[in-house]
Write a protein that holds these residues in place. Structure first.
Motif, mmCIF file in Angstrom:
data_model
loop_
_atom_site.group_PDB
_atom_site.id
_atom_site.type_symbol
_atom_site.label_atom_id
_atom_site.label_comp_id
_atom_site.label_asym_id
_atom_site.label_seq_id
_atom_site.Cartn_x
_atom_site.Cartn_y
_atom_site.Cartn_z
ATOM 1 N N VAL A 52 0.837 -1.188 0.000
ATOM 2 C CA VAL A 52 0.000 0.000 0.000
ATOM 3 C C VAL A 52 0.875 1.242 0.000
ATOM 4 N N ASP A 53 0.558 2.206 -0.881
ATOM 5 C CA ASP A 53 1.289 3.471 -0.922
ATOM 6 C C ASP A 53 0.846 4.341 0.253
ATOM 7 N N ILE A 54 1.797 4.776 1.057
ATOM 8 C CA ILE A 54 1.466 5.610 2.212
ATOM 9 C C ILE A 54 2.366 6.838 2.253
ATOM 10 N N ARG A 55 1.859 7.890 2.864
ATOM 11 C CA ARG A 55 2.614 9.118 3.135
ATOM 12 C C ARG A 55 2.503 9.415 4.620
ATOM 13 N N GLY A 56 3.182 10.465 5.055
ATOM 14 C CA GLY A 56 3.083 10.864 6.452
ATOM 15 C C GLY A 56 4.390 10.681 7.193
ATOM 16 N N ASN A 57 4.460 11.291 8.384
ATOM 17 C CA ASN A 57 5.682 11.208 9.176
ATOM 18 C C ASN A 57 5.808 9.830 9.831
ATOM 19 N N VAL A 58 6.893 9.634 10.539
ATOM 20 C CA VAL A 58 7.184 8.315 11.121
ATOM 21 C C VAL A 58 6.080 7.877 12.075
ATOM 22 N N ASP A 59 5.632 8.765 12.954
ATOM 23 C CA ASP A 59 4.587 8.391 13.912
ATOM 24 C C ASP A 59 3.296 8.005 13.202
ATOM 25 N N THR A 60 2.948 8.734 12.140
ATOM 26 C CA THR A 60 1.742 8.413 11.370
ATOM 27 C C THR A 60 1.834 7.021 10.777
ATOM 28 N N ARG A 61 2.992 6.693 10.246
ATOM 29 C CA ARG A 61 3.175 5.372 9.625
ATOM 30 C C ARG A 61 3.167 4.252 10.662
ATOM 31 N N LEU A 62 3.821 4.486 11.802
ATOM 32 C CA LEU A 62 3.812 3.481 12.861
ATOM 33 C C LEU A 62 2.399 3.251 13.381
ATOM 34 N N ALA A 63 1.612 4.326 13.441
ATOM 35 C CA ALA A 63 0.240 4.209 13.951
ATOM 36 C C ALA A 63 -0.624 3.349 13.046
ATOM 37 N N LYS A 64 -0.322 3.317 11.744
ATOM 38 C CA LYS A 64 -1.097 2.483 10.821
ATOM 39 C C LYS A 64 -0.915 1.000 11.135
ATOM 40 N N VAL A 65 0.214 0.659 11.749
ATOM 41 C CA VAL A 65 0.451 -0.726 12.158
ATOM 42 C C VAL A 65 -0.210 -1.004 13.503
ATOM 43 N N SER A 66 0.029 -0.145 14.455
ATOM 44 C CA SER A 66 -0.513 -0.384 15.799
ATOM 45 C C SER A 66 -2.038 -0.385 15.814
ATOM 46 N N SER A 67 -2.662 0.376 14.898
ATOM 47 C CA SER A 67 -4.128 0.434 14.831
ATOM 48 C C SER A 67 -4.729 -0.767 14.111
ATOM 49 N N GLY A 68 -3.903 -1.510 13.387
ATOM 50 C CA GLY A 68 -4.394 -2.640 12.624
ATOM 51 C C GLY A 68 -4.757 -2.306 11.189
ATOM 52 N N GLU A 69 -4.576 -1.033 10.795
ATOM 53 C CA GLU A 69 -4.876 -0.654 9.410
ATOM 54 C C GLU A 69 -3.956 -1.374 8.436
ATOM 55 N N LEU A 70 -2.701 -1.561 8.826
ATOM 56 C CA LEU A 70 -1.721 -2.293 8.036
ATOM 57 C C LEU A 70 -1.090 -3.370 8.899
ATOM 58 N N ASP A 71 -0.579 -4.417 8.241
ATOM 59 C CA ASP A 71 0.142 -5.452 8.979
ATOM 60 C C ASP A 71 1.586 -5.048 9.247
ATOM 61 N N ALA A 72 2.143 -4.189 8.371
ATOM 62 C CA ALA A 72 3.550 -3.813 8.528
ATOM 63 C C ALA A 72 3.827 -2.547 7.726
ATOM 64 N N VAL A 73 4.909 -1.870 8.074
ATOM 65 C CA VAL A 73 5.452 -0.782 7.264
ATOM 66 C C VAL A 73 6.962 -0.969 7.199
ATOM 67 N N VAL A 74 7.556 -0.401 6.162
ATOM 68 C CA VAL A 74 9.015 -0.410 6.018
ATOM 69 C C VAL A 74 9.507 1.029 6.131
ATOM 70 N N LEU A 75 10.486 1.249 7.003
ATOM 71 C CA LEU A 75 11.044 2.581 7.234
ATOM 72 C C LEU A 75 12.566 2.493 7.283
ATOM 73 N N ALA A 76 13.213 3.634 7.150
ATOM 74 C CA ALA A 76 14.670 3.681 7.253
ATOM 75 C C ALA A 76 15.094 3.548 8.711
ATOM 76 N N ALA A 77 16.048 2.670 8.952
ATOM 77 C CA ALA A 77 16.548 2.493 10.315
ATOM 78 C C ALA A 77 17.141 3.787 10.866
#
Length: 317
Positions: free
Chosen positions: A143-168
């Motif tokens: 899924v194409d996503i935008r937003g800051n790091v917290d926004t992306r992490l929240a998509k996982v914790s909320s159950g909207e997504l199963d995972a996200v990939v971010l830069a370490a």
């Protein structure tokens, strides 16, 4: 007395953390007073996908305009967001020591990519990461996503997504490494050229001697090789290309991979070059030139193998 320096940056939490780190280092090492000013970029205001609005270079343009206009003395970019073409009147004045260049997977229950369920939904805004994910997990829904790091992490914790990939590197700078389920090995998952590194740009005519205290030659050499791949392929920052350079003793080795958009095909190339030793300015410049030539040669190899057709790149022979 040291003059005050003003640094321009984007207003995201990550950009402010990165710039604050540079400001702290400059003050601690040189005593110079540093002020930070926030500039809003198109990449911050638009919700469209990065590829549709011009790639990650949209984050750099407003900062560069502020620098040219004299509104600041220097700007701090995430180097992977910086276009490879020179910008009139500006120079890459310093590359500080690079942070971890790897990508990281974030899941709810600590699952690895291999352990995610069939058809898992994984979020990313990067065409390269899309291709890499589909290469390893063709069953996944990316899924194409935008937003800051917290926004992306929240998509996982909320159950909207199963995972996200971010830069370490970004997670490290924000103190969020605790969220990581898996780090991807660079040998099988090369990341964006320059990922993990910061770029400090100044006006061409300015001399800011304090920057000498935070320059890191090894990081500069690695990113010079990686970015030369992008430049030779005439590919943008968001192209499906991964590149990893590593310096061991005086040997610089570069690996680059070009992916098809669906991850079904890939082309890779690897070469090494011996770099001269010595701290004189002439030696440093020669090393940079050899690093860039290495990236150019690897890119030409990829073009010979068909990379231009594989990823619809601008480069050609």
């Amino acid at each position: 007395m040291n003059r005050k320096l003003t640094i321009a940056t984007r207003g995201s939490a990550l950009a402010l953390a990165q710039t604050g780190m540079i400001a702290e280092q400059l003050t601690r090492l040189t005593g110079v007073e540093v002020a930070i000013t926030v500039v809003t970029t198109e990449g911050d205001t638009s919700r469209a996908s990065l590829s549709s609005i011009g790639g990650t270079g949209v984050f750099a343009s407003a900062l560069r305009a502020a620098l040219v206009a004299g509104e600041c003395d220097l700007v701090v970019h995430s180097l992977k967001d910086l276009p490879t073409a020179p910008y009139p009147g500006l120079v890459l004045a310093a590359v500080p020591q690079r942070e971890d260049p790897r990508d990281a997977l974030i899941t709810r229950n600590g699952l690895t990519l291999a352990d995610l369920p069939e058809g898992a939904t994984i979020g990313t805004g990067s065409p390269r990461r899309v291709a890499q994910l589909l290469s390893l997990r063709p069953d996944a829904t990316v899924v194409d996503i935008r937003g800051n790091v917290d926004t992306r992490l929240a998509k996982v914790s909320s159950g909207e997504l199963d995972a996200v990939v971010l830069a370490a590197a970004g997670l490290t700078r924000l103190g969020r490494l605790d969220a990581v389920s898996e780090f991807f090995d660079l040998a099988v998952w090369p990341t964006a050229p320059g990922q993990g590194a910061l770029a400090i740009e100044t006006r061409e005519e300015d001399d800011i001697p304090q920057l000498a205290y935070i320059r890191h030659d090894e990081s500069r050499l690695s990113i010079a090789a990686e970015r030369a791949v992008l430049a030779t392929l005439e590919a943008g920052c968001s192209a499906p290309i991964g590149a990893t350079a590593r310096l061991e003793a005086n040997t610089l080795t570069l690996t680059a991979v070009v992916y098809s958009a669906d991850g079904a095909e890939e082309l890779g190339g690897e070469r090494s070059v011996e770099l001269p030793s010595g701290d004189e300015a002439t030696h440093r410049q020669l090393r940079l030139e050899l690093a860039s030539a290495l990236g150019h040669d690897v890119a030409l190899q990829l073009l010979d193998d068909g990379a231009s057709d594989l990823a619809q790149l601008g480069g050609g022979r």
